[in-house]
Design an enzyme around this catalytic site. Sequence first.
Site, PDB file in Angstrom:
ATOM      1  N   TYR A  33       0.832  -1.205   0.000  1.00 14.43           N
ATOM      2  CA  TYR A  33       0.000   0.000   0.000  1.00 14.43           C
ATOM      3  C   TYR A  33       0.859   1.244   0.000  1.00 14.43           C
ATOM      4  O   TYR A  33       2.065   1.180   0.251  1.00 14.43           O
ATOM      5  CB  TYR A  33      -0.958   0.005   1.191  1.00 14.43           C
ATOM      6  CG  TYR A  33      -0.304   0.343   2.522  1.00 14.43           C
ATOM      7  CD1 TYR A  33       0.516  -0.572   3.175  1.00 14.43           C
ATOM      8  CD2 TYR A  33      -0.494   1.591   3.124  1.00 14.43           C
ATOM      9  CE1 TYR A  33       1.117  -0.256   4.384  1.00 14.43           C
ATOM     10  CE2 TYR A  33       0.103   1.907   4.342  1.00 14.43           C
ATOM     11  CZ  TYR A  33       0.910   0.981   4.964  1.00 14.43           C
ATOM     12  OH  TYR A  33       1.523   1.290   6.157  1.00 14.43           O
ATOM     13  N   ARG A 100      -7.795 -20.094  -2.191  1.00 17.02           N
ATOM     14  CA  ARG A 100      -6.754 -20.004  -1.160  1.00 17.02           C
ATOM     15  C   ARG A 100      -5.757 -21.155  -1.253  1.00 17.02           C
ATOM     16  O   ARG A 100      -6.128 -22.324  -1.145  1.00 17.02           O
ATOM     17  CB  ARG A 100      -7.393 -19.983   0.238  1.00 17.02           C
ATOM     18  CG  ARG A 100      -6.357 -19.715   1.328  1.00 17.02           C
ATOM     19  CD  ARG A 100      -6.968 -19.691   2.710  1.00 17.02           C
ATOM     20  NE  ARG A 100      -5.965 -19.302   3.699  1.00 17.02           N
ATOM     21  CZ  ARG A 100      -5.058 -20.149   4.200  1.00 17.02           C
ATOM     22  NH1 ARG A 100      -5.060 -21.411   3.835  1.00 17.02           N
ATOM     23  NH2 ARG A 100      -4.175 -19.724   5.084  1.00 17.02           N
ATOM     24  N   HIS A 102      -1.201 -21.322  -0.552  1.00 13.49           N
ATOM     25  CA  HIS A 102      -0.076 -20.440  -0.238  1.00 13.49           C
ATOM     26  C   HIS A 102       0.765 -20.004  -1.442  1.00 13.49           C
ATOM     27  O   HIS A 102       1.085 -18.820  -1.552  1.00 13.49           O
ATOM     28  CB  HIS A 102       0.816 -21.076   0.831  1.00 13.49           C
ATOM     29  CG  HIS A 102       0.252 -20.996   2.218  1.00 13.49           C
ATOM     30  ND1 HIS A 102      -0.875 -21.681   2.604  1.00 13.49           N
ATOM     31  CD2 HIS A 102       0.649 -20.305   3.306  1.00 13.49           C
ATOM     32  CE1 HIS A 102      -1.148 -21.424   3.862  1.00 13.49           C
ATOM     33  NE2 HIS A 102      -0.233 -20.593   4.326  1.00 13.49           N
ATOM     34  N   LYS A 149       6.565  -2.004   1.777  1.00 12.31           N
ATOM     35  CA  LYS A 149       5.374  -1.396   2.403  1.00 12.31           C
ATOM     36  C   LYS A 149       4.187  -2.349   2.276  1.00 12.31           C
ATOM     37  O   LYS A 149       3.220  -2.108   1.542  1.00 12.31           O
ATOM     38  CB  LYS A 149       5.075  -0.016   1.802  1.00 12.31           C
ATOM     39  CG  LYS A 149       4.205   0.825   2.727  1.00 12.31           C
ATOM     40  CD  LYS A 149       4.270   2.280   2.352  1.00 12.31           C
ATOM     41  CE  LYS A 149       3.249   3.126   3.097  1.00 12.31           C
ATOM     42  NZ  LYS A 149       3.335   3.079   4.541  1.00 12.31           N
ATOM     43  N   GLU A 181      12.055   2.613  14.210  1.00  6.89           N
ATOM     44  CA  GLU A 181      11.121   3.635  13.706  1.00  6.89           C
ATOM     45  C   GLU A 181       9.840   3.540  14.518  1.00  6.89           C
ATOM     46  O   GLU A 181       9.745   2.740  15.449  1.00  6.89           O
ATOM     47  CB  GLU A 181      10.842   3.411  12.217  1.00  6.89           C
ATOM     48  CG  GLU A 181      10.185   2.064  11.935  1.00  6.89           C
ATOM     49  CD  GLU A 181       9.877   1.833  10.456  1.00  6.89           C
ATOM     50  OE1 GLU A 181       9.657   2.798   9.727  1.00  6.89           O
ATOM     51  OE2 GLU A 181       9.833   0.657  10.058  1.00  6.89           O
ATOM     52  N   LEU A 206      11.012   1.154   7.241  1.00  6.33           N
ATOM     53  CA  LEU A 206      10.407   1.570   5.982  1.00  6.33           C
ATOM     54  C   LEU A 206      11.067   2.901   5.599  1.00  6.33           C
ATOM     55  O   LEU A 206      11.081   3.827   6.421  1.00  6.33           O
ATOM     56  CB  LEU A 206       8.899   1.772   6.136  1.00  6.33           C
ATOM     57  CG  LEU A 206       8.262   2.236   4.829  1.00  6.33           C
ATOM     58  CD1 LEU A 206       8.112   1.058   3.875  1.00  6.33           C
ATOM     59  CD2 LEU A 206       6.922   2.888   5.062  1.00  6.33           C
TER      60      LEU A 206
END
Length: 287
Positions: A33, A100, A102, A149, A181, A206
Amino acid sequence: MAKIAYFNGQYGPHSQAMVHIDDRGYQFADGIYEVCLVIGGRYWDMEGHLARMERSLGALRIGMPMGVASLKVVMNEVLRRNRLSDALVYIQVTRGVAPRNHPFPADEVAPALIMTARRFDLDQSDTQAAKGVGVITAADIRWGRVDIKSISLLPNVLAKQAAVEAGAAETWLVRDGLVTEGSSTNAWIVTDDGVLVTHPKGHEILGGITRETSLACAKDLQIQVEERAFSVSEAQNAAEAFITSATNLVTPVVQIDGVKIGDGAPGRVALRLREAYKERARRVSGA
Ligand code: PDD
């Protein structure tokens, strides 16, 4: 006015924006994202966010959902349709919809892109910055690739909730005695000599876009910077501390685990950097 979201390749009411239950983002947090700040109708640091998005997708071997030029069109259209001038735009890309299992889906699936926008109150953010915020600390229990991210944010969620319950704005995460962070921000201190200190980029943090722009601002202001890790006690004894992110810009920290930083008021350097950041973003922002 009803909020508009971009989902499943079209624009529609936010309240009706549904994704498939077999979306791998929902099943496995298999996606990435970005959160972008928009002020005065213009994206701040848009190129930086788009570049990081491509890097995150590349690291997870997820394809770009569309070309950069088309993405920019959707980003601007989401703003326009919501009639927002100051906003936070949320962009999420997952590996897509597949039964579903993996491993990556054997058959080619299209990455799923969603985009939403909400109003951002710059005045309220300025008021918060003028007061400063408190942070607490907690163990950094995240995985070894937080430079991606990813939407897999459970440790960050738990850390932020701990901050809320402690009446603080953020939790600084500590690994091997050193602050990496915040749960959704980068962490900084200012030494007695006026040197900015923040954790170097790498797999442990990040790489914030606001962090990058703040470094550029520091250079403009001829403020010395050291990219190195610092301990909680060094931070508690520092002249100043602050956090950076698209949602906080540059926000002074006035307390760490209940210990006042400096005289307990927002630091001069942090506030100067905040102004420089706003000025620079206005100057170079694009859409
Ligand atoms: N968070 N570190 C973490 C763990 C983050 O989640 C973020 C951003 C940052 C700062 O990055 P940037 O300057 O590019 O916003 C650092 C966003 C805002 C969020 O999750 O809401």
